[in-house]
Scaffold this active site. Structure first.
Site, PDB file in Angstrom:
ATOM      1  N   ARG A   1       0.792  -1.231   0.000  1.00 59.06           N
ATOM      2  CA  ARG A   1       0.000   0.000   0.000  1.00 59.06           C
ATOM      3  C   ARG A   1       0.818   1.271   0.000  1.00 59.06           C
ATOM      4  O   ARG A   1       1.906   1.318   0.567  1.00 59.06           O
ATOM      5  CB  ARG A   1      -0.929  -0.005   1.223  1.00 59.06           C
TER       6      ARG A   1
ATOM      7  N   HIS B   1      -1.147  -2.560  -4.458  1.00 58.05           N
ATOM      8  CA  HIS B   1      -0.622  -3.441  -5.516  1.00 58.05           C
ATOM      9  C   HIS B   1      -0.620  -2.799  -6.903  1.00 58.05           C
ATOM     10  O   HIS B   1      -1.010  -3.436  -7.890  1.00 58.05           O
ATOM     11  CB  HIS B   1      -1.411  -4.743  -5.531  1.00 58.05           C
TER      12      HIS B   1
ATOM     13  N   HIS C   1       2.671 -12.970  -5.767  1.00 62.92           N
ATOM     14  CA  HIS C   1       1.539 -13.147  -4.858  1.00 62.92           C
ATOM     15  C   HIS C   1       0.924 -14.544  -4.874  1.00 62.92           C
ATOM     16  O   HIS C   1      -0.299 -14.690  -4.803  1.00 62.92           O
ATOM     17  CB  HIS C   1       0.477 -12.089  -5.196  1.00 62.92           C
ATOM     18  N   SER C   2       1.750 -15.601  -4.948  1.00 60.50           N
ATOM     19  CA  SER C   2       1.168 -16.949  -4.857  1.00 60.50           C
ATOM     20  C   SER C   2       0.612 -17.185  -3.460  1.00 60.50           C
ATOM     21  O   SER C   2       1.195 -16.757  -2.465  1.00 60.50           O
ATOM     22  CB  SER C   2       2.213 -18.028  -5.169  1.00 60.50           C
TER      23      SER C   2
ATOM     24  N   ASP D   1      -1.099 -10.012   8.350  1.00 63.07           N
ATOM     25  CA  ASP D   1      -1.066  -9.308   7.067  1.00 63.07           C
ATOM     26  C   ASP D   1      -0.082  -8.156   7.249  1.00 63.07           C
ATOM     27  O   ASP D   1      -0.449  -6.984   7.181  1.00 63.07           O
ATOM     28  CB  ASP D   1      -2.471  -8.807   6.714  1.00 63.07           C
TER      29      ASP D   1
ATOM     30  N   GLU E   1       5.188 -12.660   0.467  1.00 60.95           N
ATOM     31  CA  GLU E   1       5.479 -11.705  -0.608  1.00 60.95           C
ATOM     32  C   GLU E   1       6.729 -10.937  -0.215  1.00 60.95           C
ATOM     33  O   GLU E   1       6.683 -10.056   0.636  1.00 60.95           O
ATOM     34  CB  GLU E   1       4.301 -10.733  -0.764  1.00 60.95           C
TER      35      GLU E   1
HETATM   36  C1  GLA Z   1      -1.947  -8.338   0.113  1.00 59.44           C
HETATM   37  C2  GLA Z   1      -2.430  -7.457   1.168  1.00 59.44           C
HETATM   38  C3  GLA Z   1      -3.662  -8.019   1.770  1.00 59.44           C
HETATM   39  C4  GLA Z   1      -4.687  -8.300   0.718  1.00 59.44           C
HETATM   40  C5  GLA Z   1      -4.108  -9.215  -0.305  1.00 59.44           C
HETATM   41  C6  GLA Z   1      -5.052  -9.434  -1.449  1.00 59.44           C
HETATM   42  O1  GLA Z   1      -1.208  -9.345   0.592  1.00 59.44           O
HETATM   43  O2  GLA Z   1      -1.479  -7.179   2.147  1.00 59.44           O
HETATM   44  O3  GLA Z   1      -4.188  -7.100   2.683  1.00 59.44           O
HETATM   45  O4  GLA Z   1      -5.100  -7.115   0.116  1.00 59.44           O
HETATM   46  O5  GLA Z   1      -2.925  -8.689  -0.810  1.00 59.44           O
HETATM   47  O6  GLA Z   1      -6.311  -9.765  -1.042  1.00 59.44           O
END
Ligand code: GLA
Length: 389
Positions: free
Chosen positions: A117, A142, A216-217, A288, A353
């Site tokens: 973000r 993203h 992003h797998s 997350d 990621e």
């Molecule tokens: C990333 C973000 C998550 C979410 C995913 C997709 O990993 O950090 O918050 O948005 O992508 O859903």
């Protein structure tokens, strides 16, 4: 005459023997160097009529990756369990149309120009404020509305001693999704003979810009569609992590993991503490967050090890990046039906990621994500698979 015939017989026998030796040699050379392949076939057309292919990469031990040049998406990845049985360990869809329709969980995709973000979709570079496409609450996520995950990449097949490779290139135009500079990006996926999916990223720009590429797998080492990932064991080689606010934007703090549910320096199951009464877990809806990987960025070092007990499958993550976003599929829900017809409920896959920290352009204390005109961006990440007996 007779003499000649007699003397010919041993010669024929010797020739036959050498012929078989030659065949044997050929066979062993084939086993040692061959069995790797890369092939492709059509995968469909985008809504604006561009043709898209799907590439199948196979390494010497039979591991297989299927990758499409739409978003550079890894559609499937089969790896062996402790008995040599192959299963597909990534979440995804069978057809291009489903990838192009919401919801967009970013299954298997290349993420860019800026993974993660950027607060309010704004940043200032060289005194100029740039306004990005907003697609996640008030923030840009993203790469914006049409990030690298939704672009058609130019693909080239390459065979190397290390295993088959797919070379993907994409030119992101100056101003695309609000970012400055024409950015030329190359992503090379190699399925190595060491059972690794290796990703090498390079990029250059004609104007100063920001960049943060990732992959992003969503993994489920028990096989996609086989329940949640809460019993997987995880090690994260990280002493600290980046706390965020309710919008998943870093507060600026870099916090030590000691004494928190974010401490994965020793193996813990993913689920063991995920529902703890912890402010950060609540804000993230689970894990997350970005962890700060020990050691020096720019050096390829181990970031994570994940182990799934029932199959014996293990995955190591190695990277040159400073951080890794560990995301536990908190926004998945059973309405998403995967490629084998099974639903993907909440937490049925996890992502690792590798990347720079979120919102770096607005945090001078974070490692910089600025790419200067004339400089080259390099980043490597390896997902290595094996099985414990
Ligand atoms: C990333 C973000 C998550 C979410 C995913 C997709 O990993 O950090 O918050 O948005 O992508 O859903």
């Amino acid at each position: 005459m007779k003499l000649n015939e007699d003397s010919r017989r041993p010669r024929t026998a010797a020739a036959t023997k050498w012929f078989f030796v030659f065949l044997l040699l050929l066979a062993s050379v084939a086993i040692a160097t061959g069995q790797t392949s890369i092939t492709h076939k059509p995968f469909g057309k985008t809504t604006d009529g561009q043709s898209v292919d799907i590439y199948t990469l196979r390494n010497r031990s039979g591991m297989e990756a299927r990758i499409t040049n739409y978003g550079g998406i890894v559609v499937s990845l089969t790896t062996a369990d402790r008995n040599g049985k192959l299963a597909d360990v990534v979440l995804g869809y069978n057809d291009l149309d489903t990838y192009m329709r919401p919801p967009f969980p970013y299954f298997g995709a290349i993420i860019g120009r800026y993974g993660n973000r950027i607060a309010k979709g704004r940043f200032t570079l060289n005194g100029v404020e740039y306004k990005l496409a907003i697609n996640n609450g008030e923030n840009s996520l993203h790469g914006g509305i049409k990030g690298f995950d939704k672009q058609v990449w130019t693909a080239r097949e390459r065979k190397s001693g290390n295993g088959p490779a797919l070379v993907l290139t994409y030119l992101s135009k100056d101003g695309e999704e609000g970012y400055p500079g024409n950015l030329r990006t190359t992503v090379v996926y190699t399925l190595t003979n060491n059972n690794e999916l290796r990703i090498d990223y390079t990029a250059s720009t004609d104007k100063d810009t920001v960049i943060n590429l990732t992959h992003h797998s969503y993994f489920n080492l028990a096989g996609e569609g086989n329940g949640d990932i809460l019993q997987h064991n995880l090690v994260l080689r990280a002493e600290s992590f980046i706390p965020t606010d309710a919008g998943s934007i870093p507060t600026g703090e870099i916090r030590n993991v000691a004494g928190t549910p974010f401490d994965f320096r020793k193996a813990n199951t993913i689920g063991e503490r995920i529902n703890n009464d912890d402010e950060q877990l609540k804000l993230g809806n689970g894990y997350d967050h970005t962890w700060v990987i020990d050691g020096s960025m720019g050096t390829l070092r181990q970031a994570a090890v994940v182990y799934e007990r029932t199959s014996g499958r293990e995955m190591e993550v190695w990277t040159t990046e400073p951080g890794v976003q560990f995301y536990t599929g908190n926004f998945l829900d059973a309405a998403i039906i995967g490629k084998s017809g099974k639903p993907y409920p909440r937490r049925s896959g996890f992502c690792l990621e590798t990347q720079h920290y979120p919102d770096s352009p607005n945090h001078p204390n974070f490692p910089t994500t600025t790419l200067r005109k004339g400089a080259t961006y390099h980043s490597t990440t390896i997902y290595r698979f094996s099985a414990r007996k």
